[in-house]
Design an enzyme around this catalytic site. Structure first.
Site, PDB file in Angstrom:
ATOM      1  N   THR A  13      36.036  31.750  46.610  1.00 42.82           N
ATOM      2  CA  THR A  13      35.039  31.924  45.274  1.00 42.82           C
ATOM      3  C   THR A  13      35.983  31.881  44.112  1.00 42.82           C
ATOM      4  O   THR A  13      36.963  32.457  43.920  1.00 42.82           O
ATOM      5  CB  THR A  13      34.380  33.388  45.181  1.00 42.82           C
ATOM      6  OG1 THR A  13      33.783  33.449  46.454  1.00 42.82           O
ATOM      7  CG2 THR A  13      33.370  33.423  44.219  1.00 42.82           C
ATOM      8  N   LYS A  41      27.260  29.903  43.696  1.00 45.81           N
ATOM      9  CA  LYS A  41      27.706  31.138  44.132  1.00 45.81           C
ATOM     10  C   LYS A  41      27.689  32.081  42.927  1.00 45.81           C
ATOM     11  O   LYS A  41      27.647  33.238  43.108  1.00 45.81           O
ATOM     12  CB  LYS A  41      29.206  30.952  44.900  1.00 45.81           C
ATOM     13  CG  LYS A  41      30.094  32.363  44.948  1.00 45.81           C
ATOM     14  CD  LYS A  41      29.478  33.203  46.271  1.00 45.81           C
ATOM     15  CE  LYS A  41      30.411  34.248  46.487  1.00 45.81           C
ATOM     16  NZ  LYS A  41      30.202  35.202  47.616  1.00 45.81           N
ATOM     17  N   LYS A  62      36.395  39.872  39.793  1.00 53.64           N
ATOM     18  CA  LYS A  62      36.920  38.436  39.584  1.00 53.64           C
ATOM     19  C   LYS A  62      35.805  37.586  39.497  1.00 53.64           C
ATOM     20  O   LYS A  62      35.723  36.610  38.615  1.00 53.64           O
ATOM     21  CB  LYS A  62      37.758  38.112  40.908  1.00 53.64           C
ATOM     22  CG  LYS A  62      38.475  36.611  40.967  1.00 53.64           C
ATOM     23  CD  LYS A  62      38.140  35.902  41.972  1.00 53.64           C
ATOM     24  CE  LYS A  62      37.832  36.539  43.472  1.00 53.64           C
ATOM     25  NZ  LYS A  62      37.287  35.410  44.467  1.00 53.64           N
TER      26      LYS A  62
HETATM   27  P1  NAP Z   1      41.579  39.141  51.541  1.00 54.52           P
HETATM   28  O1  NAP Z   1      41.323  39.550  52.701  1.00 54.52           O
HETATM   29  O2  NAP Z   1      42.102  39.680  50.357  1.00 54.52           O
HETATM   30  O3  NAP Z   1      42.380  37.765  51.996  1.00 54.52           O
HETATM   31  C1  NAP Z   1      43.004  36.745  50.811  1.00 54.52           C
HETATM   32  C2  NAP Z   1      43.766  35.885  51.769  1.00 54.52           C
HETATM   33  O4  NAP Z   1      44.432  34.920  50.776  1.00 54.52           O
HETATM   34  C3  NAP Z   1      45.014  36.451  52.469  1.00 54.52           C
HETATM   35  O5  NAP Z   1      45.061  35.655  53.603  1.00 54.52           O
HETATM   36  C4  NAP Z   1      45.947  36.347  51.500  1.00 54.52           C
HETATM   37  O6  NAP Z   1      47.238  36.210  52.109  1.00 54.52           O
HETATM   38  C5  NAP Z   1      45.785  34.926  50.976  1.00 54.52           C
HETATM   39  N1  NAP Z   1      46.626  34.579  49.682  1.00 54.52           N
HETATM   40  C6  NAP Z   1      46.124  35.336  48.563  1.00 54.52           C
HETATM   41  N2  NAP Z   1      46.837  34.983  47.528  1.00 54.52           N
HETATM   42  C7  NAP Z   1      47.782  33.984  47.891  1.00 54.52           C
HETATM   43  C8  NAP Z   1      48.473  33.059  47.402  1.00 54.52           C
HETATM   44  N3  NAP Z   1      49.045  33.221  46.207  1.00 54.52           N
HETATM   45  N4  NAP Z   1      49.093  32.225  48.146  1.00 54.52           N
HETATM   46  C9  NAP Z   1      48.963  32.190  49.627  1.00 54.52           C
HETATM   47  N5  NAP Z   1      47.930  33.012  50.307  1.00 54.52           N
HETATM   48  C10 NAP Z   1      47.163  33.899  49.338  1.00 54.52           C
HETATM   49  O7  NAP Z   1      40.159  38.219  50.982  1.00 54.52           O
HETATM   50  P2  NAP Z   1      38.906  37.912  51.657  1.00 54.52           P
HETATM   51  O8  NAP Z   1      38.086  38.934  51.661  1.00 54.52           O
HETATM   52  O9  NAP Z   1      39.383  37.185  52.984  1.00 54.52           O
HETATM   53  O10 NAP Z   1      38.247  36.821  50.348  1.00 54.52           O
HETATM   54  C11 NAP Z   1      38.830  35.570  50.517  1.00 54.52           C
HETATM   55  C12 NAP Z   1      37.972  34.805  49.309  1.00 54.52           C
HETATM   56  O11 NAP Z   1      36.419  34.932  49.951  1.00 54.52           O
HETATM   57  C13 NAP Z   1      38.025  35.485  47.911  1.00 54.52           C
HETATM   58  O12 NAP Z   1      37.789  34.138  46.991  1.00 54.52           O
HETATM   59  C14 NAP Z   1      36.660  36.337  47.940  1.00 54.52           C
HETATM   60  O13 NAP Z   1      36.101  36.480  46.660  1.00 54.52           O
HETATM   61  C15 NAP Z   1      35.646  35.347  48.788  1.00 54.52           C
HETATM   62  N6  NAP Z   1      34.550  36.205  49.481  1.00 54.52           N
HETATM   63  C16 NAP Z   1      35.051  37.222  50.173  1.00 54.52           C
HETATM   64  C17 NAP Z   1      33.892  38.086  50.770  1.00 54.52           C
HETATM   65  C18 NAP Z   1      34.067  39.392  51.569  1.00 54.52           C
HETATM   66  O14 NAP Z   1      32.978  39.982  51.725  1.00 54.52           O
HETATM   67  N7  NAP Z   1      35.416  39.742  51.858  1.00 54.52           N
HETATM   68  C19 NAP Z   1      32.490  37.432  50.774  1.00 54.52           C
HETATM   69  C20 NAP Z   1      32.221  36.306  50.182  1.00 54.52           C
HETATM   70  C21 NAP Z   1      33.392  35.567  49.596  1.00 54.52           C
HETATM   71  P3  NAP Z   1      48.209  37.738  52.642  1.00 54.52           P
HETATM   72  O15 NAP Z   1      47.625  38.104  53.841  1.00 54.52           O
HETATM   73  O16 NAP Z   1      49.641  37.413  52.419  1.00 54.52           O
HETATM   74  O17 NAP Z   1      47.511  38.648  51.644  1.00 54.52           O
END
Ligand code: NAP
Length: 292
Positions: A101, A176, A244
């Site tokens: 997102t 979104k 965010k």
């Molecule tokens: P998350 O669990 O915090 O995972 C984030 C991922 O991105 C991890 O693999 C992290 O690596 C990686 N990452 C972050 N910064 C990075 C960087 N600078 N370089 C390389 N890798 C990086 O987040 P998530 O819940 O999966 O969400 C991911 C996206 O989907 C976000 O944009 C969020 O807004 C969106 N989203 C989430 C949900 C939800 O319910 N969770 C629903 C809809 C949309 P590390 O493992 O090293 O930290």
């Protein structure tokens, strides 16, 4: 143009990316993963028999399709256009899809960068949360070119229940934003309703049983009321992520001249939750702010 997709790189194995990449491996694709914290990638590769790589660029080499699901705009830039970014390892006529997102501006910039490399691009943020990712039931809102969409759609179906092309690059992210604008106000209203019911000494569960059948019903009411009544906020999308997203919405609204007073207010309420130490609580914690 490559039509057959057999090798896929997946960048970002977080709460969402880990199971999404897993669905693709189970479906028989050759999946190459990269995660910033390497242990997670090693664990994933063992569980799903894919390969793990030390940079996004290396993971993207030889892939027909590169999928990204990281945190925010800066994170996406780091794993795509920076020197070790995926774009530098991608071959001509392959396809890059960003599930993060992020802003509409980033989507447009990535689309241009991809065109310079003769690579297709779709912005494709998702909704449906961790549960949707694990159950392969996400809603995916795409922006980009029709041909690229048609190539990607059968692959995305492996973890989606709806995949829709909304318009040119950036349209997925704009859609979104509408989703997040609609959710914020709803959760605050549900929180206020439960708060009121509690002070009025009504049985909150019985109130919801009755009103959820009428015009007040919503996904948030159906899926979150019981945990909100139980004062439990460990059920998915985190407040830090919501802030965010609302920041992206408010910035875009400024550019469009759109008036979002409730969204702006709810964003400040979420700032209060962060100040209470609830950055990782789920978004229904707006209820807790009313009775800390
Ligand atoms: P998350 O669990 O915090 O995972 C984030 C991922 O991105 C991890 O693999 C992290 O690596 C990686 N990452 C972050 N910064 C990075 C960087 N600078 N370089 C390389 N890798 C990086 O987040 P998530 O819940 O999966 O969400 C991911 C996206 O989907 C976000 O944009 C969020 O807004 C969106 N989203 C989430 C949900 C939800 O319910 N969770 C629903 C809809 C949309 P590390 O493992 O090293 O930290």
């Amino acid at each position: 143009m490559r039509q057959t997709i057999s090798t896929i790189a997946f960048i970002g194995l977080g709460v969402m990316g880990y199971p999404m990449a897993g669905h693709l491996a189970r479906a028989g694709f050759n999946v190459r993963v990269y995660n910033r914290t390497t242990d997670k990638a090693i664990h994933w590769a063992k569980e799903f028999e894919g390969s793990h790589h030390l940079t996004p660029r290396e993971a993207a080499e030889g892939a027909d399709l590169v999928l990204i699901c990281v945190g925010n705009d800066d994170d996406v830039r780091q794993v795509t256009t920076c020197p070790n970014g995926a774009l530098h390892g991608m071959s001509k006529d392959s396809l890059l899809i960003d599930h993060t997102t992020a802003s509409g501006e980033l989507a447009k910039a990535l689309d241009s960068a991809c065109r310079e490399h003769s690579v297709g691009f779709l912005d494709a943020p998702v909704s449906g949360g961790q549960q949707g990712a694990e159950n392969g039931a996400l809603t995916i809102m795409c922006g980009g070119d029709d041909n690229d969409f048609r190539r990607a759609e059968p692959v995305l179906q492996h973890y989606a229940r709806a995949v829709t092309l909304m318009g040119p690059a950036g349209s997925g992210q704009l859609t979104k934003m509408v989703n997040q604008i609609c959710i914020g106000g709803l959760i605050q209203a549900l929180s206020e309703g439960l708060h009121f019911a509690e002070l009025a000494e009504l049985d909150q569960q019985r109130v919801i049983d009755v009103i959820s059948q009428g015009a007040a019903g919503s996904w948030q009411m159906e899926n979150r009321h019981s945990t909100m009544i139980a004062d439990s906020y460990d059920h998915g999308f985190a407040v830090d992520w919501m802030r965010k997203d609302l920041g992206i919405c408010l910035e875009q609204a400024r550019k469009l001249g759109a008036s979002l007073p409730i969204t702006a207010l709810v964003d400040q309420f979420y700032a209060d939750i962060q100040a209470m130490g609830g950055g990782r609580w789920d978004t229904s914690s707006l209820r807790k702010r009313l009775t800390p």
